[in-house]
Design an enzyme around this catalytic site. Structure first.
Site, PDB file in Angstrom:
ATOM      1  N   CYS A  30      29.359  46.898  40.561  1.00 45.07           N
ATOM      2  CA  CYS A  30      28.950  45.498  40.698  1.00 45.07           C
ATOM      3  C   CYS A  30      29.443  44.937  42.027  1.00 45.07           C
ATOM      4  O   CYS A  30      28.685  44.300  42.765  1.00 45.07           O
ATOM      5  CB  CYS A  30      29.491  44.677  39.533  1.00 45.07           C
ATOM      6  SG  CYS A  30      28.785  43.008  39.415  1.00 45.07           S
ATOM      7  N   CYS A  31      30.699  45.185  42.362  1.00 46.60           N
ATOM      8  CA  CYS A  31      31.251  44.726  43.640  1.00 46.60           C
ATOM      9  C   CYS A  31      30.500  45.346  44.809  1.00 46.60           C
ATOM     10  O   CYS A  31      30.233  44.692  45.820  1.00 46.60           O
ATOM     11  CB  CYS A  31      32.733  45.084  43.736  1.00 46.60           C
ATOM     12  SG  CYS A  31      33.833  44.058  42.750  1.00 46.60           S
ATOM     13  N   CYS A  52      34.996  36.469  41.512  1.00 44.87           N
ATOM     14  CA  CYS A  52      33.853  36.093  40.682  1.00 44.87           C
ATOM     15  C   CYS A  52      34.355  35.642  39.305  1.00 44.87           C
ATOM     16  O   CYS A  52      35.323  36.194  38.771  1.00 44.87           O
ATOM     17  CB  CYS A  52      32.899  37.267  40.540  1.00 44.87           C
ATOM     18  SG  CYS A  52      32.032  37.683  42.076  1.00 44.87           S
ATOM     19  N   CYS A  96      35.152  38.103  36.311  1.00 42.57           N
ATOM     20  CA  CYS A  96      36.209  39.100  36.529  1.00 42.57           C
ATOM     21  C   CYS A  96      37.523  38.479  36.991  1.00 42.57           C
ATOM     22  O   CYS A  96      38.351  39.153  37.607  1.00 42.57           O
ATOM     23  CB  CYS A  96      35.736  40.147  37.541  1.00 42.57           C
ATOM     24  SG  CYS A  96      34.301  41.092  36.990  1.00 42.57           S
ATOM     25  N   CYS A 113      38.201  44.518  45.572  1.00 40.02           N
ATOM     26  CA  CYS A 113      36.744  44.645  45.463  1.00 40.02           C
ATOM     27  C   CYS A 113      36.216  45.745  46.367  1.00 40.02           C
ATOM     28  O   CYS A 113      35.094  46.204  46.207  1.00 40.02           O
ATOM     29  CB  CYS A 113      36.069  43.320  45.805  1.00 40.02           C
ATOM     30  SG  CYS A 113      36.304  42.796  47.509  1.00 40.02           S
TER      31      CYS A 113
END
Length: 278
Positions: free
Chosen positions: A165-166, A248, A251, A274
């Site tokens: 996702c990062c 985010c 998280c 990240c």
């Protein structure tokens, strides 16, 4: 099929992988589809991390080791502007550097990686920066919206694979944003984590292929907040609610007394960065 025709040949897994790798290299891409030549190497004129250039950066870093953040930023602007930029997540360190740049070089381009998952409180700081300093922070977006990204992947990727996702929502975007610049300012401090403990004041960022300047590397959390209080620098109100490090929303959690300041990031996963600074 005639007797003389050749049957089609299906490739093995290894052959398919090899063909895909060859195709990426032919297009100048790495295994993740990131251009092999980016950042300052793709600038006009380009900067190349030759041994001589890296040695020069080391000398400059050593010479700036005991300078103030303002002096370091002025050196960076004098050396690299107009190809000097800054990426910010609107953390206290980043807000401190924005405050300094507003006095030293307010024309410095500043951008934020808008993943689509940021806190509203974080996004509101963009307007406060505009109102206070007359600086408009540019948003850099992923190619797909949050809705499209989650639909394509069967739900939120951060729940099962936060690294991916990062990568998709931040690192891929940052590779594109870094292309064409010679140098950028980083807001990291050495005392934030083990990954950052050896960060030079000035060095070559191998991942994004440009010069990385970290004016706050030697500063402490106390020094950052002392300047914020003294100069009434805008900051994220979540910091007053137990969030020392903010990323985010899905998280990030508040931390408990005695926990590391980055313990609230990706809680439950073996992950503390990240990928931007490690």
């Amino acid at each position: 099929m005639s007797a003389d025709s050749e049957p089609s040949k299906s490739l093995s897994v290894e052959e398919s992988a090899g063909a895909a790798l060859a195709a990426r290299k032919a297009m100048g891409l790495d295994d993740d589809g990131i251009p092999l030549v980016g950042g300052a190497r793709a600038a006009d004129p380009p900067l190349e991390p030759t041994p001589e250039f890296l040695a020069e950066l080391q000398r400059e870093s050593d010479a700036l080791e005991n300078e103030t953040p303002q002096a370091i930023l002025k050196w960076a602007v004098d050396r690299y502007a107009p190809k000097f930029t800054m990426a910010t997540a609107f953390g206290p360190e980043g807000m401190t550097i924005i405050h300094m740049l507003a006095e030293i070089a307010p024309e410095t381009p500043i951008f934020n990686l808008e993943t689509g998952y940021q806190f509203d409180e974080t996004l509101q700081l963009r307007e406060q920066v505009r109102e206070r300093y007359g600086i408009t922070v540019e948003y850099k977006y992923p190619k797909s919206s949050v809705e499209e990204f989650e639909r394509e992947n069967g739900g939120p990727v951060y729940l099962t694979d936060p690294n991916r996702c990062c990568f998709e929502r931040k690192l891929r975007v940052l590779h594109e944003a870094a292309r064409g610049w010679h140098a950028w300012a980083s807001a990291i401090r050495r005392d934030q984590s083990e990954d950052r403990a050896k960060a030079p004041i000035v060095g070559w960022d191998k991942k994004f292929q440009l010069v990385k300047v970290s004016p706050l590397a030697n500063w402490t959390k106390q020094q950052v907040w002392s300047l914020i209080m003294k100069e009434s620098i805008p900051y994220n109100p979540l910091h007053d609610r137990g969030y020392p490090s903010i990323g985010c929303q899905p998280c990030t959690r508040s931390v408990l007394a005695g926990e590391d300041e980055r313990a609230g990031r990706w809680s439950g996963f073996q992950k503390t960065e990240c990928g931007l600074h490690n």
